[in-house]
Design a protein around this motif. Structure first.
Motif, PDB file in Angstrom:
ATOM      1  N   ARG A  55       0.827  -1.346  -0.066  1.00 38.91           N
ATOM      2  CA  ARG A  55       0.110   0.116   0.019  1.00 38.91           C
ATOM      3  C   ARG A  55       0.833   1.248  -0.014  1.00 38.91           C
ATOM      4  NH1 ARG A  55      -5.068   0.898   3.986  1.00 38.91           N
ATOM      5  NH2 ARG A  55      -5.534  -0.965   2.708  1.00 38.91           N
ATOM      6  N   GLY A  56       1.668   1.535   0.910  1.00 38.16           N
ATOM      7  CA  GLY A  56       2.652   2.578   0.991  1.00 38.16           C
ATOM      8  C   GLY A  56       3.914   2.730   0.465  1.00 38.16           C
ATOM      9  N   VAL A  57       3.936   1.637  -0.530  1.00 42.38           N
ATOM     10  CA  VAL A  57       5.389   1.461  -1.142  1.00 42.38           C
ATOM     11  C   VAL A  57       5.395   2.072  -2.696  1.00 42.38           C
ATOM     12  CG1 VAL A  57       6.895  -0.209  -2.040  1.00 42.38           C
ATOM     13  CG2 VAL A  57       5.587  -0.896  -0.113  1.00 42.38           C
ATOM     14  N   THR A  58       6.323   2.984  -2.699  1.00 42.13           N
ATOM     15  CA  THR A  58       6.551   3.922  -3.874  1.00 42.13           C
ATOM     16  C   THR A  58       7.727   3.444  -4.614  1.00 42.13           C
ATOM     17  OG1 THR A  58       7.761   5.510  -2.798  1.00 42.13           O
ATOM     18  CG2 THR A  58       5.283   6.033  -2.796  1.00 42.13           C
ATOM     19  N   PRO A  60      10.896   4.104  -7.069  1.00 43.37           N
ATOM     20  CA  PRO A  60      11.721   4.966  -7.244  1.00 43.37           C
ATOM     21  C   PRO A  60      11.510   5.647  -8.788  1.00 43.37           C
ATOM     22  CG  PRO A  60      13.111   3.230  -6.889  1.00 43.37           C
ATOM     23  CD  PRO A  60      11.623   2.880  -6.803  1.00 43.37           C
ATOM     24  N   GLU A  61      11.383   4.602  -9.565  1.00 50.31           N
ATOM     25  CA  GLU A  61      11.497   5.360 -11.005  1.00 50.31           C
ATOM     26  C   GLU A  61      10.013   6.019 -11.320  1.00 50.31           C
ATOM     27  OE1 GLU A  61      10.914   1.508 -10.748  1.00 50.31           O
ATOM     28  OE2 GLU A  61      12.849   1.493 -10.524  1.00 50.31           O
ATOM     29  N   ARG A  62       8.695   5.656 -10.504  1.00 52.62           N
ATOM     30  CA  ARG A  62       7.557   6.542 -10.583  1.00 52.62           C
ATOM     31  C   ARG A  62       7.736   7.894  -9.639  1.00 52.62           C
ATOM     32  NH1 ARG A  62       2.537   5.225 -13.034  1.00 52.62           N
ATOM     33  NH2 ARG A  62       0.915   6.328 -11.981  1.00 52.62           N
ATOM     34  N   ALA A  63       8.458   7.793  -8.769  1.00 52.15           N
ATOM     35  CA  ALA A  63       8.728   9.202  -7.956  1.00 52.15           C
ATOM     36  C   ALA A  63       9.584  10.202  -8.910  1.00 52.15           C
ATOM     37  CB  ALA A  63       9.336   8.801  -6.732  1.00 52.15           C
ATOM     38  N   LEU A  64      10.337   9.605  -9.763  1.00 52.47           N
ATOM     39  CA  LEU A  64      11.329  10.390 -10.485  1.00 52.47           C
ATOM     40  C   LEU A  64      10.430  10.852 -11.816  1.00 52.47           C
ATOM     41  CD1 LEU A  64      14.032  11.323 -11.392  1.00 52.47           C
ATOM     42  CD2 LEU A  64      14.234   9.313 -12.788  1.00 52.47           C
ATOM     43  N   LEU A  65       9.423   9.994 -12.402  1.00 52.14           N
ATOM     44  CA  LEU A  65       8.660  10.359 -13.313  1.00 52.14           C
ATOM     45  C   LEU A  65       7.739  11.844 -12.633  1.00 52.14           C
ATOM     46  CD1 LEU A  65       7.300   7.238 -15.143  1.00 52.14           C
ATOM     47  CD2 LEU A  65       8.728   9.416 -16.169  1.00 52.14           C
ATOM     48  N   ARG A  66       7.115  11.297 -11.464  1.00 49.00           N
ATOM     49  CA  ARG A  66       6.316  12.456 -10.781  1.00 49.00           C
ATOM     50  C   ARG A  66       7.048  13.825 -10.759  1.00 49.00           C
ATOM     51  NH1 ARG A  66       4.035   8.338  -7.006  1.00 49.00           N
ATOM     52  NH2 ARG A  66       5.842   8.938  -5.838  1.00 49.00           N
ATOM     53  N   MET A 105      -0.030  13.119 -12.949  1.00 50.52           N
ATOM     54  CA  MET A 105      -0.668  14.455 -12.719  1.00 50.52           C
ATOM     55  C   MET A 105      -1.563  14.418 -11.643  1.00 50.52           C
ATOM     56  SD  MET A 105      -1.224  16.280 -16.369  1.00 50.52           S
ATOM     57  CE  MET A 105      -1.924  17.672 -15.874  1.00 50.52           C
ATOM     58  N   LYS A 106      -2.456  13.396 -11.546  1.00 46.99           N
ATOM     59  CA  LYS A 106      -3.430  13.221 -10.500  1.00 46.99           C
ATOM     60  C   LYS A 106      -2.835  12.840  -9.285  1.00 46.99           C
ATOM     61  CE  LYS A 106      -7.920  10.891  -9.537  1.00 46.99           C
ATOM     62  NZ  LYS A 106      -8.726   9.919 -10.252  1.00 46.99           N
ATOM     63  N   GLU A 107      -1.626  12.017  -9.210  1.00 52.23           N
ATOM     64  CA  GLU A 107      -1.028  11.511  -7.908  1.00 52.23           C
ATOM     65  C   GLU A 107      -0.293  12.754  -7.499  1.00 52.23           C
ATOM     66  OE1 GLU A 107       1.583   8.719  -8.830  1.00 52.23           O
ATOM     67  OE2 GLU A 107       0.435   7.298  -9.753  1.00 52.23           O
ATOM     68  N   VAL A 108       0.123  13.656  -8.195  1.00 53.90           N
ATOM     69  CA  VAL A 108       0.956  14.719  -7.557  1.00 53.90           C
ATOM     70  C   VAL A 108      -0.122  16.040  -7.108  1.00 53.90           C
ATOM     71  CG1 VAL A 108       2.716  16.619  -8.256  1.00 53.90           C
ATOM     72  CG2 VAL A 108       2.972  14.424  -9.213  1.00 53.90           C
TER      73      VAL A 108
END
Length: 160
Positions: A55-58, A60-66, A105-108
């Motif tokens: 659930r709370g795991v992010t 790093p590739e996704r965080a970089l894209l964000r 965009m929605k996540e951010v």
């Protein structure tokens, strides 16, 4: 009284799987069993437990894209939408479609703010350049007494 079962119509919620899993997690705090709730909502128990575990795991590739999405959006002064962002990310070597860009965009929590469409003002004043002598009476008695023209405002991207 015997065991009480919810009606099958409760599955007709128009929700995605992760929202349904979150609902099951909330309802499982009550005396309902997870197995019965997963059967009721037609969610595999393995999916339920996988979602709770991650659930709370992010990633790093996704965080970089964000972060890249935020940078592109801020450079455009808030006007870049999902299509523009995905195009710029693709030019930068990332493989991102517009739907993935929209979910990033929605996540951010950013939304494209396009400027309002230009509205042409209809003047109430008499023209200072040339008075309106025809007053929309276009029938004339002889040739070359009245000359008429049209001013068309060009809209970018529209061919006339």
């Amino acid at each position: 009284m015997g065991e009480r079962y919810f009606k099958k119509s409760f599955r007709s919620f128009n929700t995605r799987q992760h929202q349904t899993i979150d609902l099951i997690a909330v309802l499982s705090r009550e005396p309902h069993s997870i197995k019965k709730l997963c059967v009721l909502f037609e969610i595999p128990r393995s999916s339920f437990h996988y979602r709770l575990k991650h659930r709370g795991v992010t990633k790093p590739e996704r965080a970089l894209l964000r972060q890249k999405v935020v940078d592109i959006h801020s450079r455009s002064r808030g006007s870049a939408g999902a299509r523009t962002i995905s195009g710029q990310l693709n030019q930068a070597g990332e493989s991102v479609g517009r739907y993935k860009a929209a979910s990033l965009m929605k996540e951010v929590g950013i939304v494209s703010k396009q400027p309002n469409k230009h509205k042409y003002k209809i003047s109430e004043d008499v023209s200072k350049i040339a008075p309106n002598r025809l007053n929309r009476q276009f029938d004339v008695e002889a040739v070359n007494q009245v000359w008429c023209g049209d001013v068309t405002y060009g809209v970018p991207g529209v061919q006339h």
